[in-house]
Design an enzyme around this catalytic site. Sequence first.
Site, PDB file in Angstrom:
ATOM      1  N   GLY A  46       0.877  -0.786   0.104  1.00 53.83           N
ATOM      2  CA  GLY A  46      -0.152  -0.310   0.245  1.00 53.83           C
ATOM      3  C   GLY A  46       0.773   0.724   0.551  1.00 53.83           C
ATOM      4  O   GLY A  46       2.080   1.138  -0.027  1.00 53.83           O
ATOM      5  N   GLN A  51       2.194   9.983   1.029  1.00 54.68           N
ATOM      6  CA  GLN A  51       4.064   9.222   1.548  1.00 54.68           C
ATOM      7  C   GLN A  51       4.810   9.617   0.545  1.00 54.68           C
ATOM      8  O   GLN A  51       5.819   9.464   0.013  1.00 54.68           O
ATOM      9  CB  GLN A  51       3.617   7.641   1.406  1.00 54.68           C
ATOM     10  CG  GLN A  51       3.250   7.321   3.080  1.00 54.68           C
ATOM     11  CD  GLN A  51       3.109   5.903   2.914  1.00 54.68           C
ATOM     12  OE1 GLN A  51       1.890   5.173   2.539  1.00 54.68           O
ATOM     13  NE2 GLN A  51       3.988   4.862   3.499  1.00 54.68           N
ATOM     14  N   CYS A  88       5.743   0.098   7.008  1.00 53.82           N
ATOM     15  CA  CYS A  88       5.554   1.003   6.078  1.00 53.82           C
ATOM     16  C   CYS A  88       6.893   1.468   5.744  1.00 53.82           C
ATOM     17  O   CYS A  88       7.883   1.330   5.950  1.00 53.82           O
ATOM     18  CB  CYS A  88       4.963   2.627   7.485  1.00 53.82           C
ATOM     19  SG  CYS A  88       4.264   4.006   6.253  1.00 53.82           S
ATOM     20  N   LEU A  89       6.308   2.215   4.833  1.00 48.86           N
ATOM     21  CA  LEU A  89       7.542   2.569   3.375  1.00 48.86           C
ATOM     22  C   LEU A  89       8.184   3.529   3.910  1.00 48.86           C
ATOM     23  O   LEU A  89       9.007   4.159   3.614  1.00 48.86           O
ATOM     24  CB  LEU A  89       6.881   2.289   2.727  1.00 48.86           C
ATOM     25  CG  LEU A  89       6.670   0.956   1.191  1.00 48.86           C
ATOM     26  CD1 LEU A  89       5.480   1.770  -0.386  1.00 48.86           C
ATOM     27  CD2 LEU A  89       7.467   0.614   1.216  1.00 48.86           C
ATOM     28  N   HIS A 130      -4.391   1.319   7.801  1.00 52.55           N
ATOM     29  CA  HIS A 130      -3.471   1.581   7.874  1.00 52.55           C
ATOM     30  C   HIS A 130      -3.597   2.098   6.435  1.00 52.55           C
ATOM     31  O   HIS A 130      -2.614   3.705   6.515  1.00 52.55           O
ATOM     32  CB  HIS A 130      -1.946   0.549   7.158  1.00 52.55           C
ATOM     33  CG  HIS A 130      -0.369   0.925   6.759  1.00 52.55           C
ATOM     34  ND1 HIS A 130      -0.031   0.553   7.853  1.00 52.55           N
ATOM     35  CD2 HIS A 130       0.192   2.125   6.287  1.00 52.55           C
ATOM     36  CE1 HIS A 130       1.341   1.424   7.504  1.00 52.55           C
ATOM     37  NE2 HIS A 130       1.299   1.849   6.811  1.00 52.55           N
ATOM     38  N   GLU A 131      -3.311   2.433   5.586  1.00 57.14           N
ATOM     39  CA  GLU A 131      -3.274   4.219   4.073  1.00 57.14           C
ATOM     40  C   GLU A 131      -3.995   4.517   5.167  1.00 57.14           C
ATOM     41  O   GLU A 131      -3.468   6.036   4.722  1.00 57.14           O
ATOM     42  CB  GLU A 131      -3.557   2.898   2.865  1.00 57.14           C
ATOM     43  CG  GLU A 131      -2.427   1.968   2.459  1.00 57.14           C
ATOM     44  CD  GLU A 131      -1.119   2.338   2.772  1.00 57.14           C
ATOM     45  OE1 GLU A 131      -0.949   3.579   2.621  1.00 57.14           O
ATOM     46  OE2 GLU A 131       0.050   1.760   2.582  1.00 57.14           O
ATOM     47  N   HIS A 134      -2.588   7.081   6.752  1.00 58.12           N
ATOM     48  CA  HIS A 134      -1.655   8.337   6.289  1.00 58.12           C
ATOM     49  C   HIS A 134      -2.248   9.500   5.974  1.00 58.12           C
ATOM     50  O   HIS A 134      -1.665  10.551   6.203  1.00 58.12           O
ATOM     51  CB  HIS A 134      -1.401   7.462   5.702  1.00 58.12           C
ATOM     52  CG  HIS A 134       0.187   6.333   5.624  1.00 58.12           C
ATOM     53  ND1 HIS A 134       1.014   7.291   5.986  1.00 58.12           N
ATOM     54  CD2 HIS A 134       0.424   5.251   5.433  1.00 58.12           C
ATOM     55  CE1 HIS A 134       1.936   6.157   6.357  1.00 58.12           C
ATOM     56  NE2 HIS A 134       1.777   5.091   5.757  1.00 58.12           N
TER      57      HIS A 134
HETATM   58 NI    NI Z   1       2.303   3.031   5.464  1.00 54.71          NI
END
Ligand code: NI
Length: 156
Positions: A46, A51, A88-89, A130-131, A134
């Site tokens: 995701g 991000q 998480c990226l 999760h997304e 963000h």
């Molecule tokens: Ni994330």
Amino acid sequence: MALRKIREEGEECLRCVCKEVVEITPHIKDLIEDLIDTMYEADGVGLAAPQVGVRKRIAVVDVGEGPIVLINPVVVSSEGEQTGNEGCLSVPGKCGIVTRPMKVKVKTMTPEMTYEEIEGEGLLARAMLHEMDHLDGILYIDKVEGDLQDVGESEE
Ligand code: NI
């Protein structure tokens, strides 16, 4: 195809409340394509617009069943509970335990500006939530139970 730079924890764009999308412009369509490309390139499940430094309520998710685009997503209902590992990226090399609903129903705008509901269970529910966090400037590390762990590479 264009890859965008993934911002990391500590950058302000990850802590803002993102703005609603009011129109699907060519610019927005490009952003969605770039989010998908960047997510795959980074081997994530995701990626949310903040991000990559864009403060709009857009995210993409793919848990192995093809890409899902979320635009102005809201949770309609949720049930159950799952406790599991999350990464998480934007927090590379780390993971941690987070509890989230097991099932979720999300209402989202489509790129055609209609609305649809997406039901997700297990990893899909976790990834969408999760997304969506963000988009409100929330990172999983805010919800982690216990300490963050080191991993070879992040999973989400
Ligand atoms: Ni994330």
